[in-house]
Design a protein around this motif. Sequence first.
Motif, PDB file in Angstrom:
ATOM      1  N   PRO A  84       0.854  -1.200   0.000  1.00  0.00           N
ATOM      2  CA  PRO A  84       0.000   0.000   0.000  1.00  0.00           C
ATOM      3  C   PRO A  84       0.887   1.246   0.000  1.00  0.00           C
ATOM      4  O   PRO A  84       0.960   1.993   0.976  1.00  0.00           O
ATOM      5  CB  PRO A  84      -0.809  -0.144   1.301  1.00  0.00           C
ATOM      6  N   SER A  85       1.596   1.466  -1.129  1.00  0.00           N
ATOM      7  CA  SER A  85       2.693   2.441  -1.170  1.00  0.00           C
ATOM      8  C   SER A  85       2.265   3.904  -1.065  1.00  0.00           C
ATOM      9  O   SER A  85       3.109   4.784  -0.930  1.00  0.00           O
ATOM     10  CB  SER A  85       3.515   2.251  -2.446  1.00  0.00           C
ATOM     11  N   LYS A  86       0.947   4.178  -1.133  1.00  0.00           N
ATOM     12  CA  LYS A  86       0.498   5.572  -1.066  1.00  0.00           C
ATOM     13  C   LYS A  86       0.051   5.980   0.341  1.00  0.00           C
ATOM     14  O   LYS A  86      -0.361   7.116   0.561  1.00  0.00           O
ATOM     15  CB  LYS A  86      -0.618   5.812  -2.080  1.00  0.00           C
ATOM     16  N   VAL A  87       0.128   5.044   1.290  1.00  0.00           N
ATOM     17  CA  VAL A  87      -0.184   5.374   2.683  1.00  0.00           C
ATOM     18  C   VAL A  87       1.112   5.267   3.490  1.00  0.00           C
ATOM     19  O   VAL A  87       2.041   4.579   3.069  1.00  0.00           O
ATOM     20  CB  VAL A  87      -1.292   4.449   3.270  1.00  0.00           C
ATOM     21  N   PRO A  88       1.204   5.948   4.645  1.00  0.00           N
ATOM     22  CA  PRO A  88       2.472   5.989   5.392  1.00  0.00           C
ATOM     23  C   PRO A  88       3.084   4.612   5.688  1.00  0.00           C
ATOM     24  O   PRO A  88       4.284   4.419   5.533  1.00  0.00           O
ATOM     25  CB  PRO A  88       2.087   6.703   6.694  1.00  0.00           C
ATOM     26  N   ARG A  89       2.248   3.649   6.074  1.00  0.00           N
ATOM     27  CA  ARG A  89       2.750   2.303   6.406  1.00  0.00           C
ATOM     28  C   ARG A  89       3.455   1.671   5.199  1.00  0.00           C
ATOM     29  O   ARG A  89       4.532   1.077   5.329  1.00  0.00           O
ATOM     30  CB  ARG A  89       1.558   1.455   6.848  1.00  0.00           C
ATOM     31  N   GLY A  90       2.864   1.816   4.028  1.00  0.00           N
ATOM     32  CA  GLY A  90       3.445   1.258   2.809  1.00  0.00           C
ATOM     33  C   GLY A  90       4.697   1.993   2.382  1.00  0.00           C
ATOM     34  O   GLY A  90       5.656   1.382   1.908  1.00  0.00           O
ATOM     35  N   ARG A  91       4.709   3.325   2.563  1.00  0.00           N
ATOM     36  CA  ARG A  91       5.903   4.128   2.198  1.00  0.00           C
ATOM     37  C   ARG A  91       7.094   3.737   3.057  1.00  0.00           C
ATOM     38  O   ARG A  91       8.219   3.624   2.566  1.00  0.00           O
ATOM     39  CB  ARG A  91       5.596   5.622   2.365  1.00  0.00           C
ATOM     40  N   VAL A  92       6.845   3.533   4.358  1.00  0.00           N
ATOM     41  CA  VAL A  92       7.920   3.127   5.283  1.00  0.00           C
ATOM     42  C   VAL A  92       8.450   1.749   4.879  1.00  0.00           C
ATOM     43  O   VAL A  92       9.665   1.521   4.847  1.00  0.00           O
ATOM     44  CB  VAL A  92       7.422   3.121   6.751  1.00  0.00           C
ATOM     45  N   ALA A  93       7.533   0.836   4.550  1.00  0.00           N
ATOM     46  CA  ALA A  93       7.927  -0.523   4.134  1.00  0.00           C
ATOM     47  C   ALA A  93       8.788  -0.475   2.874  1.00  0.00           C
ATOM     48  O   ALA A  93       9.823  -1.134   2.785  1.00  0.00           O
ATOM     49  CB  ALA A  93       6.680  -1.375   3.900  1.00  0.00           C
ATOM     50  N   LEU A  94       8.373   0.352   1.901  1.00  0.00           N
ATOM     51  CA  LEU A  94       9.097   0.458   0.631  1.00  0.00           C
ATOM     52  C   LEU A  94      10.485   1.080   0.822  1.00  0.00           C
ATOM     53  O   LEU A  94      11.428   0.748   0.097  1.00  0.00           O
ATOM     54  CB  LEU A  94       8.267   1.275  -0.361  1.00  0.00           C
ATOM     55  N   SER A  95      10.609   1.971   1.805  1.00  0.00           N
ATOM     56  CA  SER A  95      11.911   2.613   2.069  1.00  0.00           C
ATOM     57  C   SER A  95      12.934   1.613   2.625  1.00  0.00           C
ATOM     58  O   SER A  95      14.136   1.870   2.616  1.00  0.00           O
ATOM     59  CB  SER A  95      11.743   3.781   3.044  1.00  0.00           C
ATOM     60  N   LYS A  96      12.460   0.463   3.117  1.00  0.00           N
ATOM     61  CA  LYS A  96      13.351  -0.562   3.678  1.00  0.00           C
ATOM     62  C   LYS A  96      13.831  -1.562   2.627  1.00  0.00           C
ATOM     63  O   LYS A  96      14.530  -2.512   2.939  1.00  0.00           O
ATOM     64  CB  LYS A  96      12.625  -1.318   4.802  1.00  0.00           C
ATOM     65  N   LEU A  97      13.425  -1.336   1.366  1.00  0.00           N
ATOM     66  CA  LEU A  97      13.798  -2.255   0.280  1.00  0.00           C
ATOM     67  C   LEU A  97      14.958  -1.699  -0.539  1.00  0.00           C
ATOM     68  O   LEU A  97      14.994  -0.517  -0.863  1.00  0.00           O
ATOM     69  CB  LEU A  97      12.588  -2.482  -0.635  1.00  0.00           C
ATOM     70  N   LYS A  98      15.894  -2.585  -0.866  1.00  0.00           N
ATOM     71  CA  LYS A  98      16.994  -2.207  -1.770  1.00  0.00           C
ATOM     72  C   LYS A  98      17.184  -3.339  -2.782  1.00  0.00           C
ATOM     73  O   LYS A  98      17.334  -4.506  -2.391  1.00  0.00           O
ATOM     74  CB  LYS A  98      18.280  -1.996  -0.966  1.00  0.00           C
ATOM     75  N   CYS A  99      17.135  -3.012  -4.069  1.00  0.00           N
ATOM     76  CA  CYS A  99      17.322  -4.009  -5.142  1.00  0.00           C
ATOM     77  C   CYS A  99      18.592  -3.667  -5.923  1.00  0.00           C
ATOM     78  O   CYS A  99      18.818  -2.496  -6.237  1.00  0.00           O
ATOM     79  CB  CYS A  99      16.122  -4.018  -6.081  1.00  0.00           C
TER      80      CYS A  99
END
Length: 202
Positions: free
Chosen positions: A89-104
Amino acid sequence: GFEKKSLLIDARGHLLGRLAAVVAKTLLQGQSVTIVRAEGINISGSFYRNKLKYLDILRKRMNTKPSRGPFHFRAPRKILYKTIRGMLPSKVPRGRVALSKLKCLEGIPPPYDHRKRMVIPSALKVLRLNPRRKFCVLGRLSHEVGWKYQDVIATLESKRKVKAAKFYSIQKRTKSMRAQAVKNVAKKIAPQQKIIEGFGFH
Protein backbone atom coordinates in the motif's frame (compact mmCIF):
# COMPACT_ATOMS: atom_id res chain seq x y z
CA GLY A 1 12.12 -14.03 12.88
CA PHE A 2 12.78 -10.30 12.91
CA GLU A 3 16.41 -9.21 12.47
CA LYS A 4 17.93 -5.77 13.02
CA LYS A 5 20.33 -6.35 10.13
CA SER A 6 18.91 -6.26 6.59
CA LEU A 7 18.01 -9.67 5.09
CA LEU A 8 20.22 -10.38 2.08
CA ILE A 9 18.43 -12.39 -0.62
CA ASP A 10 20.11 -13.82 -3.74
CA ALA A 11 17.38 -13.49 -6.38
CA ARG A 12 19.00 -15.76 -8.98
CA GLY A 13 16.72 -18.66 -9.90
CA HIS A 14 13.63 -17.23 -8.16
CA LEU A 15 10.27 -16.62 -9.85
CA LEU A 16 9.50 -12.91 -10.05
CA GLY A 17 5.95 -12.84 -8.65
CA ARG A 18 6.52 -15.35 -5.86
CA LEU A 19 9.70 -13.61 -4.72
CA ALA A 20 7.97 -10.21 -4.78
CA ALA A 21 5.01 -11.51 -2.73
CA VAL A 22 7.21 -12.93 0.05
CA VAL A 23 9.42 -9.81 0.15
CA ALA A 24 6.37 -7.48 0.27
CA LYS A 25 4.96 -9.39 3.26
CA THR A 26 8.36 -9.30 5.01
CA LEU A 27 8.70 -5.53 4.44
CA LEU A 28 5.26 -4.90 5.97
CA GLN A 29 6.44 -6.70 9.12
CA GLY A 30 9.14 -4.03 9.49
CA GLN A 31 12.11 -6.05 8.23
CA SER A 32 14.70 -4.43 5.91
CA VAL A 33 15.42 -6.46 2.77
CA THR A 34 18.28 -6.22 0.25
CA ILE A 35 17.99 -8.22 -2.98
CA VAL A 36 21.07 -8.92 -5.12
CA ARG A 37 21.49 -10.51 -8.61
CA ALA A 38 18.14 -9.18 -9.86
CA GLU A 39 19.25 -9.93 -13.43
CA GLY A 40 19.10 -13.69 -12.63
CA ILE A 41 15.37 -13.71 -11.75
CA ASN A 42 13.14 -16.06 -13.78
CA ILE A 43 9.67 -15.40 -15.18
CA SER A 44 7.36 -18.28 -16.12
CA GLY A 45 6.29 -18.38 -19.77
CA SER A 46 8.44 -18.28 -22.90
CA PHE A 47 10.78 -15.38 -23.61
CA TYR A 48 8.86 -14.43 -26.75
CA ARG A 49 5.55 -14.22 -24.87
CA ASN A 50 7.03 -12.13 -22.05
CA LYS A 51 8.75 -9.79 -24.47
CA LEU A 52 5.48 -9.14 -26.32
CA LYS A 53 3.76 -8.45 -22.99
CA TYR A 54 6.47 -6.00 -21.93
CA LEU A 55 6.51 -4.20 -25.27
CA ASP A 56 2.74 -3.79 -24.90
CA ILE A 57 3.31 -2.23 -21.46
CA LEU A 58 5.91 0.16 -22.93
CA ARG A 59 3.30 1.49 -25.37
CA LYS A 60 1.11 2.70 -22.49
CA ARG A 61 1.85 6.39 -21.90
CA MET A 62 0.15 9.72 -21.48
CA ASN A 63 -1.07 10.77 -24.90
CA THR A 64 -0.62 14.54 -24.57
CA LYS A 65 2.55 14.65 -22.44
CA PRO A 66 4.45 11.33 -22.12
CA SER A 67 7.04 12.89 -19.75
CA ARG A 68 4.31 12.93 -17.07
CA GLY A 69 4.24 9.13 -16.99
CA PRO A 70 3.52 6.32 -16.51
CA PHE A 71 7.24 5.52 -16.22
CA HIS A 72 8.32 2.08 -17.41
CA PHE A 73 11.66 0.81 -16.12
CA ARG A 74 14.09 -1.27 -18.16
CA ALA A 75 16.67 -2.31 -15.54
CA PRO A 76 16.03 -5.67 -13.77
CA ARG A 77 16.34 -4.14 -10.28
CA LYS A 78 13.78 -1.47 -11.21
CA ILE A 79 11.35 -4.03 -12.68
CA LEU A 80 11.63 -6.03 -9.43
CA TYR A 81 11.20 -2.85 -7.36
CA LYS A 82 8.04 -1.91 -9.29
CA THR A 83 6.62 -5.43 -8.91
CA ILE A 84 7.10 -5.30 -5.12
CA ARG A 85 5.74 -1.73 -4.98
CA GLY A 86 2.54 -2.97 -6.61
CA MET A 87 2.11 -5.45 -3.74
CA LEU A 88 2.43 -2.76 -1.05
CA PRO A 89 0.00 0.00 0.00
CA SER A 90 2.69 2.44 -1.17
CA LYS A 91 0.50 5.57 -1.07
CA VAL A 92 -0.18 5.37 2.68
CA PRO A 93 2.47 5.99 5.39
CA ARG A 94 2.75 2.30 6.41
CA GLY A 95 3.44 1.26 2.81
CA ARG A 96 5.90 4.13 2.20
CA VAL A 97 7.92 3.13 5.28
CA ALA A 98 7.93 -0.52 4.13
CA LEU A 99 9.10 0.46 0.63
CA SER A 100 11.91 2.61 2.07
CA LYS A 101 13.35 -0.56 3.68
CA LEU A 102 13.80 -2.25 0.28
CA LYS A 103 16.99 -2.21 -1.77
CA CYS A 104 17.32 -4.01 -5.14
CA LEU A 105 20.67 -4.47 -6.92
CA GLU A 106 22.15 -6.06 -10.03
CA GLY A 107 25.15 -8.30 -9.45
CA ILE A 108 26.63 -8.54 -5.95
CA PRO A 109 28.51 -5.30 -5.23
CA PRO A 110 30.58 -4.71 -2.06
CA PRO A 111 29.92 -4.96 0.88
CA TYR A 112 27.30 -7.62 0.06
CA ASP A 113 29.83 -9.96 -1.61
CA HIS A 114 31.23 -10.87 1.85
CA ARG A 115 27.86 -11.54 3.49
CA LYS A 116 25.90 -14.78 3.59
CA ARG A 117 23.03 -14.71 1.10
CA MET A 118 19.66 -16.39 1.55
CA VAL A 119 17.12 -17.95 -0.81
CA ILE A 120 13.33 -18.29 -0.52
CA PRO A 121 12.44 -21.98 -1.15
CA SER A 122 8.76 -21.20 -1.82
CA ALA A 123 9.82 -18.90 -4.70
CA LEU A 124 12.56 -21.02 -6.32
CA LYS A 125 11.94 -21.94 -9.96
CA VAL A 126 13.31 -25.49 -9.54
CA LEU A 127 10.84 -26.20 -6.73
CA ARG A 128 7.75 -24.37 -7.99
CA LEU A 129 7.75 -24.60 -11.78
CA ASN A 130 7.07 -27.79 -13.73
CA PRO A 131 10.37 -28.81 -15.45
CA ARG A 132 8.56 -29.01 -18.81
CA ARG A 133 7.30 -25.44 -18.61
CA LYS A 134 9.06 -22.61 -20.43
CA PHE A 135 10.63 -19.70 -18.57
CA CYS A 136 12.80 -16.69 -19.32
CA VAL A 137 15.47 -14.70 -17.50
CA LEU A 138 14.76 -11.10 -16.48
CA GLY A 139 18.28 -9.93 -17.45
CA ARG A 140 17.77 -10.98 -21.08
CA LEU A 141 14.29 -9.44 -21.22
CA SER A 142 15.62 -6.14 -19.82
CA HIS A 143 18.49 -6.15 -22.33
CA GLU A 144 16.06 -6.61 -25.23
CA VAL A 145 13.84 -3.70 -24.13
CA GLY A 146 16.62 -1.17 -23.56
CA TRP A 147 18.79 -2.00 -20.49
CA LYS A 148 22.38 -1.07 -21.44
CA TYR A 149 24.45 -2.68 -18.67
CA GLN A 150 24.17 -6.43 -19.23
CA ASP A 151 27.81 -6.73 -20.38
CA VAL A 152 29.09 -4.49 -17.56
CA ILE A 153 27.33 -6.57 -14.89
CA ALA A 154 28.55 -9.83 -16.52
CA THR A 155 32.19 -8.57 -16.43
CA LEU A 156 31.94 -7.44 -12.79
CA GLU A 157 30.33 -10.75 -11.79
CA SER A 158 33.05 -12.83 -13.48
CA LYS A 159 35.72 -10.83 -11.59
CA ARG A 160 33.83 -11.28 -8.32
CA LYS A 161 33.55 -15.06 -8.85
CA VAL A 162 37.32 -15.38 -9.37
CA LYS A 163 37.96 -13.51 -6.09
CA ALA A 164 35.29 -15.56 -4.28
CA ALA A 165 36.83 -18.87 -5.46
CA LYS A 166 40.26 -17.77 -4.21
CA PHE A 167 38.80 -16.68 -0.83
CA TYR A 168 36.92 -19.99 -0.47
CA SER A 169 40.04 -22.11 -1.17
CA ILE A 170 41.97 -20.17 1.53
CA GLN A 171 39.07 -20.62 4.00
CA LYS A 172 38.91 -24.37 3.27
CA ARG A 173 42.66 -24.78 3.77
CA THR A 174 42.55 -22.79 7.04
CA LYS A 175 39.66 -24.93 8.31
CA SER A 176 41.42 -28.22 7.54
CA MET A 177 44.66 -26.97 9.20
CA ARG A 178 42.71 -25.97 12.32
CA ALA A 179 41.00 -29.36 12.48
CA GLN A 180 44.40 -31.08 12.14
CA ALA A 181 45.89 -28.86 14.91
CA VAL A 182 43.02 -29.80 17.27
CA LYS A 183 43.59 -33.49 16.46
CA ASN A 184 47.34 -33.19 17.13
CA VAL A 185 46.91 -31.76 20.65
CA ALA A 186 43.83 -33.80 21.61
CA LYS A 187 45.81 -36.33 23.76
CA LYS A 188 47.91 -33.63 25.42
CA ILE A 189 44.93 -31.54 26.55
CA ALA A 190 42.63 -34.49 27.38
CA PRO A 191 42.83 -34.04 31.24
CA GLN A 192 42.09 -30.30 31.03
CA GLN A 193 39.32 -30.94 28.50
CA LYS A 194 37.69 -33.40 30.91
CA ILE A 195 37.63 -30.72 33.67
CA ILE A 196 36.16 -28.14 31.25
CA GLU A 197 33.46 -30.60 30.16
CA GLY A 198 32.68 -31.29 33.82
CA PHE A 199 31.56 -27.64 34.11
CA GLY A 200 29.20 -28.11 31.16
CA PHE A 201 31.35 -26.57 28.42
CA HIS A 202 32.16 -28.46 25.21
